[in-house]
Design a protein around this motif. Structure first.
Motif, PDB file in Angstrom:
ATOM      1  N   GLU A  26     -32.392   1.528 -26.473  1.00 37.59           N
ATOM      2  CA  GLU A  26     -33.122   0.749 -25.480  1.00 37.59           C
ATOM      3  C   GLU A  26     -32.281   0.549 -24.216  1.00 37.59           C
ATOM      4  O   GLU A  26     -31.080   0.276 -24.302  1.00 37.59           O
ATOM      5  N   PRO A  27     -32.909   0.650 -23.028  1.00 40.79           N
ATOM      6  CA  PRO A  27     -32.174   0.368 -21.791  1.00 40.79           C
ATOM      7  C   PRO A  27     -31.623  -1.061 -21.773  1.00 40.79           C
ATOM      8  O   PRO A  27     -30.519  -1.291 -21.296  1.00 40.79           O
ATOM      9  N   GLU A  28     -32.409  -2.005 -22.284  1.00 44.49           N
ATOM     10  CA  GLU A  28     -31.960  -3.402 -22.404  1.00 44.49           C
ATOM     11  C   GLU A  28     -32.226  -3.842 -23.843  1.00 44.49           C
ATOM     12  O   GLU A  28     -33.326  -4.316 -24.153  1.00 44.49           O
ATOM     13  N   PRO A  29     -31.245  -3.706 -24.726  1.00 43.32           N
ATOM     14  CA  PRO A  29     -31.490  -4.031 -26.147  1.00 43.32           C
ATOM     15  C   PRO A  29     -32.022  -5.437 -26.374  1.00 43.32           C
ATOM     16  O   PRO A  29     -32.779  -5.665 -27.321  1.00 43.32           O
ATOM     17  N   SER A  30     -31.642  -6.396 -25.535  1.00 46.11           N
ATOM     18  CA  SER A  30     -32.119  -7.771 -25.727  1.00 46.11           C
ATOM     19  C   SER A  30     -33.577  -7.930 -25.296  1.00 46.11           C
ATOM     20  O   SER A  30     -34.219  -8.921 -25.645  1.00 46.11           O
ATOM     21  N   ARG A  31     -34.087  -6.955 -24.549  1.00 49.82           N
ATOM     22  CA  ARG A  31     -35.488  -6.965 -24.128  1.00 49.82           C
ATOM     23  C   ARG A  31     -36.090  -5.611 -24.447  1.00 49.82           C
ATOM     24  O   ARG A  31     -36.342  -4.782 -23.573  1.00 49.82           O
ATOM     25  N   PRO A  32     -36.335  -5.340 -25.737  1.00 54.49           N
ATOM     26  CA  PRO A  32     -36.786  -3.999 -26.152  1.00 54.49           C
ATOM     27  C   PRO A  32     -38.128  -3.604 -25.536  1.00 54.49           C
ATOM     28  O   PRO A  32     -39.055  -4.424 -25.462  1.00 54.49           O
ATOM     29  N   ARG A  33     -38.182  -2.350 -25.099  1.00 54.99           N
ATOM     30  CA  ARG A  33     -39.413  -1.832 -24.499  1.00 54.99           C
ATOM     31  C   ARG A  33     -40.117  -0.827 -25.407  1.00 54.99           C
ATOM     32  O   ARG A  33     -41.321  -0.583 -25.257  1.00 54.99           O
ATOM     33  N   TYR A  34     -39.367  -0.223 -26.322  1.00 57.79           N
ATOM     34  CA  TYR A  34     -39.933   0.855 -27.150  1.00 57.79           C
ATOM     35  C   TYR A  34     -40.027   0.491 -28.627  1.00 57.79           C
ATOM     36  O   TYR A  34     -40.912   0.976 -29.322  1.00 57.79           O
ATOM     37  N   LEU A  35     -39.104  -0.268 -29.142  1.00 54.32           N
ATOM     38  CA  LEU A  35     -39.095  -0.652 -30.559  1.00 54.32           C
ATOM     39  C   LEU A  35     -39.417  -2.144 -30.618  1.00 54.32           C
ATOM     40  O   LEU A  35     -38.539  -2.998 -30.524  1.00 54.32           O
ATOM     41  N   ILE A  36     -40.692  -2.405 -30.759  1.00 56.93           N
ATOM     42  CA  ILE A  36     -41.202  -3.760 -30.594  1.00 56.93           C
ATOM     43  C   ILE A  36     -41.347  -4.457 -31.948  1.00 56.93           C
ATOM     44  O   ILE A  36     -41.864  -3.876 -32.910  1.00 56.93           O
ATOM     45  N   THR A  37     -40.883  -5.705 -32.000  1.00 60.59           N
ATOM     46  CA  THR A  37     -41.047  -6.525 -33.208  1.00 60.59           C
ATOM     47  C   THR A  37     -42.368  -7.280 -33.147  1.00 60.59           C
ATOM     48  O   THR A  37     -42.686  -7.893 -32.130  1.00 60.59           O
ATOM     49  N   GLU A  38     -43.115  -7.170 -34.242  1.00 60.14           N
ATOM     50  CA  GLU A  38     -44.291  -8.036 -34.430  1.00 60.14           C
ATOM     51  C   GLU A  38     -43.840  -9.108 -35.410  1.00 60.14           C
ATOM     52  O   GLU A  38     -43.750  -8.853 -36.614  1.00 60.14           O
ATOM     53  N   PRO A  39     -43.489 -10.303 -34.917  1.00 59.15           N
ATOM     54  CA  PRO A  39     -42.829 -11.318 -35.752  1.00 59.15           C
ATOM     55  C   PRO A  39     -43.528 -11.575 -37.084  1.00 59.15           C
ATOM     56  O   PRO A  39     -44.725 -11.849 -37.122  1.00 59.15           O
ATOM     57  N   GLY A  40     -42.726 -11.455 -38.140  1.00 57.56           N
ATOM     58  CA  GLY A  40     -43.234 -11.734 -39.478  1.00 57.56           C
ATOM     59  C   GLY A  40     -44.107 -10.660 -40.071  1.00 57.56           C
ATOM     60  O   GLY A  40     -44.546 -10.779 -41.220  1.00 57.56           O
ATOM     61  N   ILE A  41     -44.373  -9.607 -39.299  1.00 54.35           N
ATOM     62  CA  ILE A  41     -45.304  -8.582 -39.799  1.00 54.35           C
ATOM     63  C   ILE A  41     -44.631  -7.213 -39.889  1.00 54.35           C
ATOM     64  O   ILE A  41     -44.620  -6.572 -40.935  1.00 54.35           O
ATOM     65  N   GLY A  42     -44.077  -6.749 -38.761  1.00 52.03           N
ATOM     66  CA  GLY A  42     -43.501  -5.405 -38.790  1.00 52.03           C
ATOM     67  C   GLY A  42     -43.016  -4.972 -37.423  1.00 52.03           C
ATOM     68  O   GLY A  42     -42.609  -5.813 -36.601  1.00 52.03           O
ATOM     69  N   TYR A  43     -43.079  -3.670 -37.193  1.00 54.79           N
ATOM     70  CA  TYR A  43     -42.539  -3.103 -35.959  1.00 54.79           C
ATOM     71  C   TYR A  43     -43.501  -2.051 -35.412  1.00 54.79           C
ATOM     72  O   TYR A  43     -44.296  -1.467 -36.145  1.00 54.79           O
ATOM     73  N   ARG A  44     -43.374  -1.813 -34.112  1.00 53.85           N
ATOM     74  CA  ARG A  44     -44.275  -0.886 -33.444  1.00 53.85           C
ATOM     75  C   ARG A  44     -43.484  -0.065 -32.429  1.00 53.85           C
ATOM     76  O   ARG A  44     -42.717  -0.627 -31.630  1.00 53.85           O
ATOM     77  N   PHE A  45     -43.666   1.266 -32.464  1.00 51.45           N
ATOM     78  CA  PHE A  45     -43.056   2.129 -31.460  1.00 51.45           C
ATOM     79  C   PHE A  45     -44.052   2.333 -30.337  1.00 51.45           C
ATOM     80  O   PHE A  45     -45.180   2.790 -30.562  1.00 51.45           O
ATOM     81  N   THR A  46     -43.647   1.989 -29.122  1.00 51.06           N
ATOM     82  CA  THR A  46     -44.527   2.129 -27.964  1.00 51.06           C
ATOM     83  C   THR A  46     -43.926   3.169 -27.019  1.00 51.06           C
ATOM     84  O   THR A  46     -43.051   2.860 -26.215  1.00 51.06           O
ATOM     85  N   PRO A  47     -44.385   4.441 -27.134  1.00 51.42           N
ATOM     86  CA  PRO A  47     -43.781   5.496 -26.311  1.00 51.42           C
ATOM     87  C   PRO A  47     -43.980   5.280 -24.826  1.00 51.42           C
ATOM     88  O   PRO A  47     -43.143   5.675 -24.020  1.00 51.42           O
ATOM     89  N   GLU A  48     -45.114   4.670 -24.461  1.00 52.66           N
ATOM     90  CA  GLU A  48     -45.336   4.345 -23.051  1.00 52.66           C
ATOM     91  C   GLU A  48     -44.933   2.889 -22.865  1.00 52.66           C
ATOM     92  O   GLU A  48     -45.665   1.975 -23.237  1.00 52.66           O
ATOM     93  N   ALA A  49     -43.765   2.676 -22.330  1.00 48.42           N
ATOM     94  CA  ALA A  49     -43.263   1.321 -22.194  1.00 48.42           C
ATOM     95  C   ALA A  49     -44.142   0.527 -21.239  1.00 48.42           C
ATOM     96  O   ALA A  49     -44.584   1.038 -20.213  1.00 48.42           O
ATOM     97  N   PRO A  50     -44.430  -0.728 -21.579  1.00 45.65           N
ATOM     98  CA  PRO A  50     -45.235  -1.556 -20.674  1.00 45.65           C
ATOM     99  C   PRO A  50     -44.516  -1.778 -19.352  1.00 45.65           C
ATOM    100  O   PRO A  50     -43.297  -1.851 -19.299  1.00 45.65           O
ATOM    101  N   ALA A  51     -45.307  -1.870 -18.284  1.00 43.72           N
ATOM    102  CA  ALA A  51     -44.720  -2.060 -16.943  1.00 43.72           C
ATOM    103  C   ALA A  51     -44.114  -3.439 -16.838  1.00 43.72           C
ATOM    104  O   ALA A  51     -44.567  -4.385 -17.469  1.00 43.72           O
TER     105      ALA A  51
END
Length: 228
Positions: free
Chosen positions: A203-228
């Protein structure tokens, strides 16, 4: 070289299969139980798996289900169970073929060759590219503008599962089951540690992930198109 995972609790059969397949040019990875098999698959994804059902720690069906969750590699069940129900359960779980014991080595080798011919060609495995990094699933490489990034086998396995489901939520339980095995489905701290390592590397900013997103308490999501 084609990598074949062999799982069987009979040491004599395991050795015979290893010798027979190695002699024909395959790279083999032998496992006497489910735990060893799942760890081996996590370290080096097989191109094909031959799996016995009667294992000392888990039923072979559990391995079939686990592999099928993230791999399209052919799976051949090799079992002493002759009843129709066992065959149906194995095929429904994701196995591609079912061979009963005792069996002829020549027939098993022919079934392996046939399964590999039908397998998904490597060139159908995509290269996933984001603005920050690229993941080559066929070559098992991750690169950034600075060059290739070295991942541990566990980090690679997690990343591979996520990028194969772009935009989709992958639950904590699914990740733990597929990477560590069914006994570890509540060890969510494993995920926090390894995802943090992945973010630090990718991640460009590990403390503010843009691609490997945490869904709290549920799981994780890879977002290839990073949100603006």
């Amino acid at each position: 070289m084609t990598r074949i995972l062999i799982v069987d609790d009979d040491p004599h059969l395991l050795r015979a299969l290893t010798i027979a397949l190695t002699a024909r040019g395959y790279r083999t990875n032998a496992a006497p139980d489910a735990t060893t098999a799942l760890r081996a698959a996590a370290s080096a994804a097989p191109d094909l798996a031959v799996i016995d059902l009667g294992l000392p720690d888990l039923d072979g069906i559990n391995i079939v289900e686990s592999l099928r969750g993230w791999s399209t590699a052919p799976i051949i069940v090799l079992s002493a169970r002759h009843d129709e129900t066992a065959k149906i359960n194995a095929l429904d779980a994701g196995a591609d073929d079912y061979v009963t014991k005792p069996f002829g080595m020549g027939e098993l080798l022919a079934r392996i060759r046939a399964a590999l011919r039908r397998a998904t060609p490597a060139d159908e495995q995509p290269v996933i590219t984001t603005a920050a990094f690229s993941v080559d699933l066929a070559a098992k490489r991750v690169t950034t503008a600075a060059g290739e990034i070295r991942l541990t086998p566990t980090e690679w396995h997690l990343l591979e599962i996520l990028v194969r489901h772009p935009g989709l939520l992958v639950t904590q339980r699914q990740l733990l089951h597929e990477v560590w095995g069914p006994r570890y489905e509540k060890e969510t701290n494993y995920l926090r540690v390894h995802l943090a390592n992945l973010r630090r590397k990718l991640e460009p900013e590990p403390s503010r992930p843009r691609y490997l997103i945490t869904e709290p308490g549920i799981g994780y999501r890879f977002t290839p198109e990073a949100p603006a």
